[in-house]
Design a protein around this motif. Structure first.
Motif, PDB file in Angstrom:
ATOM      1  N   LEU A 166       1.059  -1.547  -0.309  1.00 21.16           N
ATOM      2  CA  LEU A 166       0.530  -0.331   0.425  1.00 21.16           C
ATOM      3  C   LEU A 166       0.837   1.189  -0.162  1.00 21.16           C
ATOM      4  O   LEU A 166       2.103   1.339   0.390  1.00 21.16           O
ATOM      5  N   GLU A 170      -2.574   5.192   1.499  1.00 17.44           N
ATOM      6  CA  GLU A 170      -3.375   4.452   1.787  1.00 17.44           C
ATOM      7  C   GLU A 170      -2.644   4.365   3.353  1.00 17.44           C
ATOM      8  O   GLU A 170      -4.095   3.904   4.544  1.00 17.44           O
ATOM      9  N   MET A 171      -1.819   3.496   3.820  1.00 19.32           N
ATOM     10  CA  MET A 171      -1.377   3.717   5.348  1.00 19.32           C
ATOM     11  C   MET A 171      -1.932   4.448   6.475  1.00 19.32           C
ATOM     12  O   MET A 171      -2.327   4.119   7.078  1.00 19.32           O
ATOM     13  N   LEU A 174      -6.140   3.615   5.893  1.00 17.50           N
ATOM     14  CA  LEU A 174      -6.192   2.384   7.220  1.00 17.50           C
ATOM     15  C   LEU A 174      -6.035   2.721   8.284  1.00 17.50           C
ATOM     16  O   LEU A 174      -6.755   2.331   8.955  1.00 17.50           O
ATOM     17  N   HIS A 200      -9.539   6.481  -2.293  1.00 15.54           N
ATOM     18  CA  HIS A 200      -8.049   5.395  -1.335  1.00 15.54           C
ATOM     19  C   HIS A 200      -8.430   4.257  -0.347  1.00 15.54           C
ATOM     20  O   HIS A 200      -8.044   2.904  -0.786  1.00 15.54           O
ATOM     21  N   ILE A 201      -9.792   3.949   0.043  1.00 14.89           N
ATOM     22  CA  ILE A 201     -10.514   2.833   0.276  1.00 14.89           C
ATOM     23  C   ILE A 201     -11.003   2.022  -0.521  1.00 14.89           C
ATOM     24  O   ILE A 201     -10.259   0.420  -1.044  1.00 14.89           O
ATOM     25  N   ASN A 203      -9.219   1.379  -3.561  1.00 19.21           N
ATOM     26  CA  ASN A 203      -7.695   0.483  -4.038  1.00 19.21           C
ATOM     27  C   ASN A 203      -7.235  -0.130  -3.376  1.00 19.21           C
ATOM     28  O   ASN A 203      -6.917  -1.137  -3.262  1.00 19.21           O
ATOM     29  N   ILE A 204      -7.687   0.201  -1.330  1.00 18.85           N
ATOM     30  CA  ILE A 204      -6.947  -1.119  -1.238  1.00 18.85           C
ATOM     31  C   ILE A 204      -7.917  -1.683  -0.630  1.00 18.85           C
ATOM     32  O   ILE A 204      -6.684  -2.741  -0.813  1.00 18.85           O
ATOM     33  N   LYS A 207      -6.817  -3.987  -3.680  1.00 17.36           N
ATOM     34  CA  LYS A 207      -5.127  -4.570  -3.590  1.00 17.36           C
ATOM     35  C   LYS A 207      -5.065  -5.859  -2.384  1.00 17.36           C
ATOM     36  O   LYS A 207      -4.209  -6.630  -2.984  1.00 17.36           O
ATOM     37  N   ARG A 213     -13.838  -2.364   4.791  1.00 18.77           N
ATOM     38  CA  ARG A 213     -13.152  -2.187   5.939  1.00 18.77           C
ATOM     39  C   ARG A 213     -12.943  -3.040   7.260  1.00 18.77           C
ATOM     40  O   ARG A 213     -11.865  -2.566   7.316  1.00 18.77           O
ATOM     41  N   ALA A 216     -10.841  -5.333   5.924  1.00 16.98           N
ATOM     42  CA  ALA A 216      -9.123  -4.788   5.694  1.00 16.98           C
ATOM     43  C   ALA A 216      -8.401  -4.444   6.754  1.00 16.98           C
ATOM     44  O   ALA A 216      -6.721  -4.570   6.859  1.00 16.98           O
ATOM     45  N   ALA A 220      -5.039  -6.020   8.193  1.00 16.91           N
ATOM     46  CA  ALA A 220      -3.595  -4.736   7.663  1.00 16.91           C
ATOM     47  C   ALA A 220      -3.393  -5.645   9.423  1.00 16.91           C
ATOM     48  O   ALA A 220      -2.391  -5.799   9.604  1.00 16.91           O
TER      49      ALA A 220
END
Length: 229
Positions: A166, A170-171, A174, A200-201, A203-204, A207, A213, A216, A220
């Motif tokens: 990321l 993006e981090m 997150l 951004h969310i 894309n997260i 990926k 959410r 994710a 993480a």
């Protein structure tokens, strides 16, 4: 020497939405007698909920899920777009896990079953208005079970390949998601637009090949991409 007047505190503006008129009336009677709370309107279905939320700009909305014409969850999504400052509490008889998860994804700040003691409703309104999230104990246990299951599935599908990388931004997003911030709050924190946060969310999730959410954040943490203190 004149006295300095005490600062005025505006009452919490409450909108009640339920397709049962007697239930609405009962809530109104309880809340009307409470200091610092003002019932500004009521509605009988999701369409009225959205219209009255736009017109009345309530601070807190108490809303059922099962209603004619438009359900509470759909109305919740529309209200959060039109009046993002409004805190929505689902007050329902539904103890279905799916309704709980969909309500939280739609932006609800609380999920209370109608078995709640009527005298607890004013305190619930104050708590949600103050920034707390409320979930009936029996539903909270289901949420914890689902969170545990998500963590287990994430752990089981760990592979030997490196975790998708990321970007620094993006981090940042997150980490704020993990703190429970919504899109609007993240946008303010990072000085970017809500649309940029949504991108951004998206894309997260793409990926990480995840769907929500919550997944994710669990992923993480498991992959040590971030730590929740």
């Amino acid at each position: 020497m004149s006295e300095i007047p005490e600062p005025r505190t505006d009452p919490i503006r409450v909108l009640i939405v339920d397709d049962h008129a007697l239930f609405r009336r009962g809530l109104e009677m309880v809340l009307t007698g409470e200091a610092g709370i003002e019932v500004v309107g009521e509605g009988g279905d999701g369409l009225e909920a959205v219209d009255k939320a736009r017109d009345l700009l309530p601070d807190v909305i108490l809303m059922d899920i099962r209603m004619p014409r438009r359900g509470g969850i759909e109305a919740c999504v529309a209200i959060k777009e039109a009046v993002p400052s409004a805190k929505i509490v689902m007050l329902t008889i539904s103890d279905e896990e799916e309704d709980l998860f969909e309500a939280l994804k739609a932006g609800a700040s609380g999920y209370l079953l109608k078995e709640i003691a009527i005298d607890e409703v004013p305190q619930s309104v104050r708590a949600v208005h103050g920034g707390q999230s409320l979930i009936s104990p029996s539903m909270a246990s289901k949420l914890i079970s689902e969170f545990t299951a998500l963590a287990r599935r994430s752990e089981e599908r760990q592979q030997q390949v490196p975790a998708p990388r990321l970007t620094d931004r993006e981090m940042e997003v997150l980490r704020l998601v993990a703190r429970g911030l919504g899109n609007r709050e993240i946008a303010k924190e990072l000085f970017i637009s809500e649309n940029t946060v949504k991108n951004h969310i998206r894309n997260i999730l793409e990926k990480l090949q995840l769907h929500s959410r919550m997944e994710a954040v669990v992923y993480a943490v498991r992959e040590k991409l971030l730590e929740i203190t």
